[in-house]
Scaffold this active site. Sequence first.
Site, PDB file in Angstrom:
ATOM      1  CG  ASP A 214      -7.785  -7.053  13.981  1.00 58.88           C
ATOM      2  OD1 ASP A 214      -8.663  -6.277  14.416  1.00 58.88           O
ATOM      3  OD2 ASP A 214      -6.589  -6.956  14.303  1.00 58.88           O
TER       4      ASP A 214
ATOM      5  CG  ASP B  19      -2.404  -0.082   0.805  1.00 58.38           C
ATOM      6  OD1 ASP B  19      -2.676  -0.372  -0.377  1.00 58.38           O
ATOM      7  OD2 ASP B  19      -3.280   0.141   1.665  1.00 58.38           O
TER       8      ASP B  19
END
Length: 770
Positions: free
Chosen positions: A281, A137
Amino acid sequence: MSTTVDPAATASQRPALSANTIPQLPHLQELTVRVIASLALLYSVYWIWWRWTATLNWSHPIFSVILVLAETAGLLSMCFFIFNVWKLQRREPPPAPAGLAVDVFITCFDEPLQLIRRTAIGARAIRYPHGTYLLDDGKREEVLAMARELGIGYVRRKGNQHAKAGNLNHALKVTRAEFILQLDADHVPLPNILDRMLGYFENPKLAMVQSPQDFYNTDSFTHVVNDEGRRLWEENRLFFSIVQPGLDRVNASFFCGSCGVLRRSALESIGGFSTQTITEDMETSLILHSRGWETYYHGETLAYGLAPANATQYHVQRLRWGQGTMQIMRKMNPLLLPGLAWKQRVAYFSALIVYLDAIQRLVFYLAPIAFFLTGWLPVSADNREFLVRLIPFMLLRITAFELLARGTGYMLIAERYNMTRFWTYLRAIGGFFAKKPLKFNVTPKGAGDVPFKTYAPQLCLAVLSVVAVVWAFTARYYSWVDYHDGDVGLSAAFVVNLIWVAWNLYFAAYVVQHSIQSRQMRADHRFAQKIPTRVRAILGDAMDGAAVPATTQDINSSGLSFRCTCQFPRDTLVEIPLRLSAGEIVTFAIVTHVTPIETKHGTVYQHGVVFQEMPIATRDAIELHSAHHAIPHARQQYRQSMPLVENVENAMERLVHPRGPRRIAVGLPALLGMTKEGTADVDLGMGLLEEWSETDARFVVDNPMDPGTEIRWDVPGTTISGRGRVAFTRAVESPLRASFVIVVRREVEATPRFTGLRRWLTPATKLATP
């Protein structure tokens, strides 16, 4: 871009290690833990009932009610903790089926290239056939070039929407494997990670298997290391060793962002990784559970990463976690989310509200200060009645916590970190009310400073505590404030609050000191690794004298440090052979600094060196040896849990049978030989003499020795030498190879004079060294 898997890189096929981090107590001890926890809970309920019904001071109602509310919140936290860790789930994985399609995702943004490369070559060396992808990224050309050089996949997307979750979702669109091992850029996997986790997926309802997040930089801000006692504590240890196994019991263990294997079809059934918060998560796990999927927790450490090296990194990480958790609470409250079982609701809710403990901590930190500044009493009760209830309440709570933690709690150390993070957790609560999307701040890596604001709240608390005490004694002397003293001097309230404020002051001062000292100077971590070797100085093209026995202390692909009994001047070019897991390599390095250390066996010189140019394959060999051998090898030297029962047993043993001669750390190479009657001595090469005493010596060697084997040793450059018989041998394994710790009982030399008297007074032993 497709991924190339090099079969040669996965040739080592050592059996899987048993490294479960979940404590396992005998049945009777587990029963004792639950009985005492139940008693502590019942007494705590009685305590809170008594506080509400008999001790409120209506002369100062706000102060009194706030304090008892904080205590009531503590009771609620205790209930959740007991529920979560009442019973721990321990799993043994089935063998990994052959032929499963697996991709390893490594998410990266702006981490140092060497850090990413370490993880990439570690992932490439995983034994189970797989593909490896860098999910960049940060969109850096140098990362792309590295991926091409390593022959692994590279994924880049347009923009950075939804941060890590968006990065993972994009990778899911351009890959096809059914199973994904997710790794952060700093988490280096061990070669057997997939072999140990894929077997669980025989359960078709299983969406995810999470393994512990452990860390190799034990000099980090979150580690406490006791070298003499061989104990290691890390702030997350309680969560990964106790809480996650407890949550697993009720199908509520959740993905932690790294070191977990996920099923693609499960993710696709919920639209991929959830993007509603910055804690993708836990949020994704919550949705999976609400849709009927199951998760497992595998308690074996299978990857090692970087813990926050300094206070700044620590608070950046904890603030992101806390803000994301508060967002989950607002957007998908587990108490109301459809599809969850009641036990899952309790488990998730307790995990989400942990950040609210900061409010309770703040009350407890300010309460004694408020008393000293104003003289207000938040409790209205007879001193004797109060203390006779308070003392058993405190003792039962502390004992219950230590027992429920099964040796991973260490309450005093845990309290330090409660003080460390309370202000960050208070800030995190603001995430609940944030209307704009929060920024995903990646935890910084590498060298960095610790600004004043990092520890300013604790410093202010410490200063306020000191000022309050000084003011209290002054105000009491001049009768400016009524502290409810009797005719016998200081009141019980004054004494209790004095102890309370001293307790808080200690922890606040510790946090300030620890934060300031945590400034990281080195850009890359050095792995603890003691390798006996021989160092030779080089002048021009010729060797300068004989090779000197030495022992490395730490190493990475840029340099190392070593100890020996002679001094190499700064700027000396030296040759250092290294026995690594993949074979011996020869390195050349420049000495950058030398530190003399005075020891009981003479002066030892610690040298720091920087490697000269070396082939990239050699650097990668050092990295893989460090990640796959040095880390697990060093970790097995330390205990990560010590149950309270065992602590008490050890203390009683030391009291009844105090240890004899004190062991002296050496950490130098020893020349070893084996003595056989009627034959010449057999040269055993070099080993590492870790420590010795009047009665025994401990070595680390490459090959096992049978108990009873007679050996001799000599440490060049010192007067340390001796002979004795092997008492026992213990293997210390890594996924790549095994080393062996041997303890040798030293031979007793007869004393020529007063032998009978000496034997009567002390064991008839004689030091081999002055």
